[in-house]
Design an enzyme around this catalytic site. Sequence first.
Site, PDB file in Angstrom:
ATOM      1  N   HIS A  79       1.073  -1.332  -0.136  1.00  0.00           N
ATOM      2  CA  HIS A  79       0.171   0.291   0.199  1.00  0.00           C
ATOM      3  C   HIS A  79       0.720   1.495  -0.060  1.00  0.00           C
ATOM      4  CE1 HIS A  79      -3.973  -2.069   0.981  1.00  0.00           C
ATOM      5  NE2 HIS A  79      -3.124  -3.020   1.469  1.00  0.00           N
ATOM      6  N   THR A 130      -8.921   6.347  -1.426  1.00  0.00           N
ATOM      7  CA  THR A 130      -9.785   6.330  -1.869  1.00  0.00           C
ATOM      8  C   THR A 130     -10.625   6.973  -1.141  1.00  0.00           C
ATOM      9  OG1 THR A 130      -9.558   5.568   0.833  1.00  0.00           O
ATOM     10  CG2 THR A 130      -9.613   3.626  -1.891  1.00  0.00           C
ATOM     11  N   LYS A 133       0.837  14.457   1.136  1.00  0.00           N
ATOM     12  CA  LYS A 133      -0.229  14.796   0.399  1.00  0.00           C
ATOM     13  C   LYS A 133      -0.696  16.699   0.925  1.00  0.00           C
ATOM     14  CE  LYS A 133      -2.666  10.265   3.187  1.00  0.00           C
ATOM     15  NZ  LYS A 133      -3.542   9.571   2.735  1.00  0.00           N
ATOM     16  N   LYS A 143      -8.168  13.262   5.017  1.00  0.00           N
ATOM     17  CA  LYS A 143      -7.377  12.735   4.464  1.00  0.00           C
ATOM     18  C   LYS A 143      -6.718  12.681   5.918  1.00  0.00           C
ATOM     19  CE  LYS A 143      -6.236  13.823   0.384  1.00  0.00           C
ATOM     20  NZ  LYS A 143      -6.607  12.372   0.441  1.00  0.00           N
ATOM     21  N   ARG A 144      -5.799  11.100   6.057  1.00  0.00           N
ATOM     22  CA  ARG A 144      -4.569  12.280   7.135  1.00  0.00           C
ATOM     23  C   ARG A 144      -3.824  12.797   6.714  1.00  0.00           C
ATOM     24  NH1 ARG A 144      -3.971   7.708  11.179  1.00  0.00           N
ATOM     25  NH2 ARG A 144      -2.246   8.930  11.866  1.00  0.00           N
ATOM     26  N   LYS A 156     -14.555   8.273  -2.957  1.00  0.00           N
ATOM     27  CA  LYS A 156     -16.279   8.638  -2.143  1.00  0.00           C
ATOM     28  C   LYS A 156     -16.344  10.032  -2.628  1.00  0.00           C
ATOM     29  CE  LYS A 156     -13.934   5.666   1.043  1.00  0.00           C
ATOM     30  NZ  LYS A 156     -13.442   6.447   2.715  1.00  0.00           N
TER      31      LYS A 156
HETATM   32  C1  26Q Z   1       3.378  -0.079  10.418  1.00  0.00           C
HETATM   33  C2  26Q Z   1       4.106   0.114  11.295  1.00  0.00           C
HETATM   34  C3  26Q Z   1       4.334   0.086  12.818  1.00  0.00           C
HETATM   35  C4  26Q Z   1       3.005   0.926  13.031  1.00  0.00           C
HETATM   36  C5  26Q Z   1       2.516   1.474  11.905  1.00  0.00           C
HETATM   37  C6  26Q Z   1       2.024   1.321  10.846  1.00  0.00           C
HETATM   38  C7  26Q Z   1       1.468   1.036   9.644  1.00  0.00           C
HETATM   39  C8  26Q Z   1       0.050   1.460  10.066  1.00  0.00           C
HETATM   40  C9  26Q Z   1      -0.825   1.832   8.602  1.00  0.00           C
HETATM   41  C10 26Q Z   1       2.463   1.691   8.405  1.00  0.00           C
HETATM   42  C11 26Q Z   1       1.147   1.876   7.666  1.00  0.00           C
HETATM   43  C12 26Q Z   1      -0.022   2.348   8.021  1.00  0.00           C
HETATM   44  C13 26Q Z   1      -1.308   2.703   6.622  1.00  0.00           C
HETATM   45  C14 26Q Z   1      -1.087   2.853   5.696  1.00  0.00           C
HETATM   46  C15 26Q Z   1      -2.122   3.080   4.309  1.00  0.00           C
HETATM   47  O1  26Q Z   1      -3.410   3.346   5.054  1.00  0.00           O
HETATM   48  N1  26Q Z   1      -2.261   3.495   3.117  1.00  0.00           N
HETATM   49  C16 26Q Z   1      -2.739   4.036   2.374  1.00  0.00           C
HETATM   50  O2  26Q Z   1      -3.203   2.533   1.687  1.00  0.00           O
HETATM   51  C17 26Q Z   1      -4.831   2.885   0.937  1.00  0.00           C
HETATM   52  C18 26Q Z   1      -5.309   1.767   0.777  1.00  0.00           C
HETATM   53  O3  26Q Z   1      -4.655   1.507  -0.087  1.00  0.00           O
HETATM   54  C19 26Q Z   1      -4.737   3.701  -0.395  1.00  0.00           C
HETATM   55  O4  26Q Z   1      -5.665   4.454  -0.962  1.00  0.00           O
HETATM   56  C20 26Q Z   1      -3.772   5.148  -0.057  1.00  0.00           C
HETATM   57  O5  26Q Z   1      -3.036   5.602  -0.591  1.00  0.00           O
HETATM   58  C21 26Q Z   1      -1.963   4.623   0.715  1.00  0.00           C
HETATM   59  O6  26Q Z   1      -1.589   5.339   1.999  1.00  0.00           O
END
Ligand code: 26Q
Length: 815
Positions: A356, A652, A550, A544-545, A656
Amino acid sequence: MNFDAEKFKASLVERLKRQYGKDIAHANSHDLYDAVAACTREMITSNWMATRAEYEKNPVKQLYYFSAEFLMGRALSNNLINLKIKDAVKEVLNGMNIDYNLVEDQEPDAGLGNGGLGRLASCFLDSLATLDYPGHGYGIRYEYGMFEQHIEDGYQVEYPDNWLRHRDPWEIKRSDLAVTVKFGGNIAYGTTPDGQPRFYLENAEEVIATPYDMPIIGYDTNTVNTLRLWEATSPNGFDLQLFNSMDYNRAVEKQNSAENISRVLYPNDNGPSGKALRLKQQYFFSSASLQDLVHHFVANFGPDFKKFPDYHVIQLNDTHPVVAIPELMRILIDEYGIGWDEAWSIVQKTFAYTNHTILAEALEKWPIEIFQGLLPRIYQIVEEINRRFIEDLRQKYPDDYEKHNRMSIIGGGKVRMAWLAIHAAFSVNGVAALHTELLKTQELKDWSALYPEKFNNKTNGVTQRRWLLNANPALAEFITKRIGHGWEKDLTKLKGLEKFIDDEETLNELITIKQDNKQALADYLKHKQNDFLDPDSIYDVQVKRLHEYKRQFLNVLHIMYLYNRLVEDPNFDPPARTFIFGAKAASGYRRAKAIIKLINTVADRVNNDRRVRGKLRVVFVENYCVTAAEKIYPAADVSEQISTAGYEASGTSNMKFMINGALTLGTMDGANIEIFEEAGKENGFIFGLSSDQIIKMEADHSYKPSEYLARNPQLAKVVEQLVDGTYDPTHQIFKELHDSLVYGVEGQRPDVFYVLADFNSYCKAQEEIAAQYKDKKGWARKTLINIANSGKFSSDRTIEDYVRDIWKLNKLVVK
Ligand code: 26Q
C-alpha cells in the site's frame, strides 16, 4: 429479510426489560440503541449460522483477510441498510415515539484503523458478503481505537478512544476458541513420544488470545460472514502471592504485559514505529488466526496439509501480518512434523501480499535484536528461508553481490518484512495502476525482474452501500428514480445516468440535492463545533490523514494567497468559498501537527476578518472519522487530491467524493489518474508535475525551490508570512515549516514534496474552478458525468478482480 414490525417491537420491549429492567418510557437513548442493535443482531443470527453451516457442509476455498486494521465505523445503520429494513425500523421506532437518529447517534465508531488501508479492509468485507463469497477478516480487538482528536488553541490534542465503554452489542465472545501465543523464551530441542525430532520454546511468555466475532452482513442476500478479532489476556490473571504481600504493582505486571498487546491501535499511518509492542501485536494476531485455521482444518480434514491451500487463501494487508509466513512454517514443522520443503510449498500456495505504499522508508524493517528476542524460533525460520533464498540468488546472478545484499531478507541488521512477503507469496499487488507500475519499475525493480509472474494490479474501490446508499439517501433516490434498482450491487449501471446530462429537470434536482446536503453539513458543524458555513459557497474539501506528501500545506498556502488577494483588491470578486479540512496527525509527527496548527491559525484569521466575510471561510472538522466522513462527502463540491505525483499509492477518498458528485482537483497520482480517465479530463481539474517529472528531478537534483520564490512574488509573500508575524507574533510556531520549504531542515533538501513547484499550477486550477462554478448548470452537468462514470470504483469490482486473478473463490449462495 422478512421484517415483522410487531415482532420487532415486541422483542425490543422484551430486551429492554431483560437487559435494563426498563420500559420504553424510562429507557434513555443509549439503552434504546443497545436494544435495537441487539434485536437486529438476533434477527441475523440464523443467517449467520446458516452461512457457517453452508461453508461446512460444502467445503470450499475461503479467503482470510489478515489485517492489523479494520476501520468499520458504525454498524447499526449500515446493517439495517444491507438488510433493507432501515425505513421499516425507523417507522416502528417512530410509532413508539422514538427518534431513530438519536438512537443511531449513540453508537461509537469502531475506529480500529488509521485511514485508507483500514477502511479498504472494511469495504472489502462488505463486498465479499454482498457478492456471496466466503471471505472473512482476522485482526485485533483493540480496546482503544484511533485516538479522539480535539483542537485546543489550534493544536491537535489526543484523547483515548474508549469505544468499548459500554458493551458492544455486535460482538460475540468465543472463549471456546481461545488459543495460546508465545513470546520470548529460548529454543529447546527434543523428541516427540514417537521419536520425531522437534523444536519447542522454553520459558516463553504465554498470552491467551480470545476471539470476538462480528457479523458481516451482505446487502440483499442471506450471506453473513465473520470478522474475527483477537483479545489478549494473561493465562494466570494476577499474582495472588505478590498481591497478599501488598506488592500491588508487581502483582498485575504479567497481566498488564499480556493485556497491553491488544490495548491500543498505533496511530501511525505510512511510517513504521519500530516498537517491540507493535511487533508483538503483529505476531499475536497472525499466530492466533493461523492456529484457528489449522485447528479447524485438522478437525475437518485430518493432518493432510497438502490440501490446505485448496481451502485457504490468506491475503496479507501490507506487511503488518507478514510474520504469519514463518509462523505457518513453524506450525507445520514444529507442531505437525512436516518437512521443510513440503511446508514451504504449502506456504507459497497460501499467501498473497498487498503493498500500500511507495515510500521506501515506510517499508517495515525490524531490528534483529527486537525480532530475535521476541520471536526466537520464528527468527531461526526466517534465517533458513533467507539462507535458501540467497543460495538461489547466487545461482541466478552469480557475481552480482550487490544484488544479493539488496535483496537479502535479513540485511543491515534488520528483518525486511516486504522482502519476506514478496519472496514467499504467490501474488504481489499494488493498489492502483500507477502505483503497481512504479513498484515494478522503481522500488521493487529487482523483485519484479526475479518474479515477474507474481506482480499484478488491483485498483482499490469503496462500497457504494455505505458511501452512497446509506450516506446520501437523496442522491440514491435520485439515481433509482432514473435508472431503477440494480446499481446497489452493480455500480457500472450508473452509466445509465449519462442520458440525462442535458436534461434540465435532472440537473436542477441534482443541484437541489447537493444544496440540501451542504445545508445539512452546515447544521451538523454548527451543532458539533459551533462553526458557521455558508451553503451558497463552494465547499472545497480535503479530508485524509495529515501527511507531508498529501500536501495539505499546499492547500493552506493557496488559501493564504487568496486571502491576500481579497484584502488587497476590493474589486477581486471570485465566488464564495469554504475550505474544509479534516485530518489526524500521528502523535509523534511534529511537522504534521504544525500544519494542523497552521490551518487553524489561518482559519481564525480569515473567519474573523470583516473584509473577506461572505467570500472566504476555513473550517477544520475536529476528529475526522468514518461517521464524520459520511456527512462530509455528500456535501462536497470539490475533492482535493493534491499529493506529490508518485506518492499516493491509490487514495480512496477520491472515489467516495466522485460517487457523491464532487469534482476532482488533483495531480496525476494514484487512482486520480483512473478517475480522470473514467470521467474525462475535462470534467475534473488536473494540475502539477507528473510522476515522471518528479522522478527525473529526484534523480538529477535539478529542483531549485528558490527559483520558484524568485519568480513569483505572491508566493514569496505567503511563504514569508509564515514567519513575519502576520499569523504568529512569536515568529516561531511555523518556522520549521517555513525553513523546510526554503532551506531544508535536518539534512533534508528544501521542499521535498515539490509544494513550491506545483503552487502556480494549483492556483490556476483553483481559478478555473472559480470560473466554472459560476455556471451552475455546467457544473451540475460535470457532476452528473462524474457520478455516471464512477462504476469502476466500487469495491465490488475490486473484489471480483481479486477473486479472478488471486483468490479463485466460488460464490456460495446461502438459502
Ligand atoms: C506500520 C508499522 C508500525 C506502526 C504502524 C504502521 C502502519 C500503519 C498503518 C503503516 C501504514 C499504515 C497505513 C497505510 C495506509 O493507509 N496506506 C494507504 O492505503 C490506502 C489503501 O490502499 C491507499 O489508498 C493510500 O494511498 C495509502 O496511503
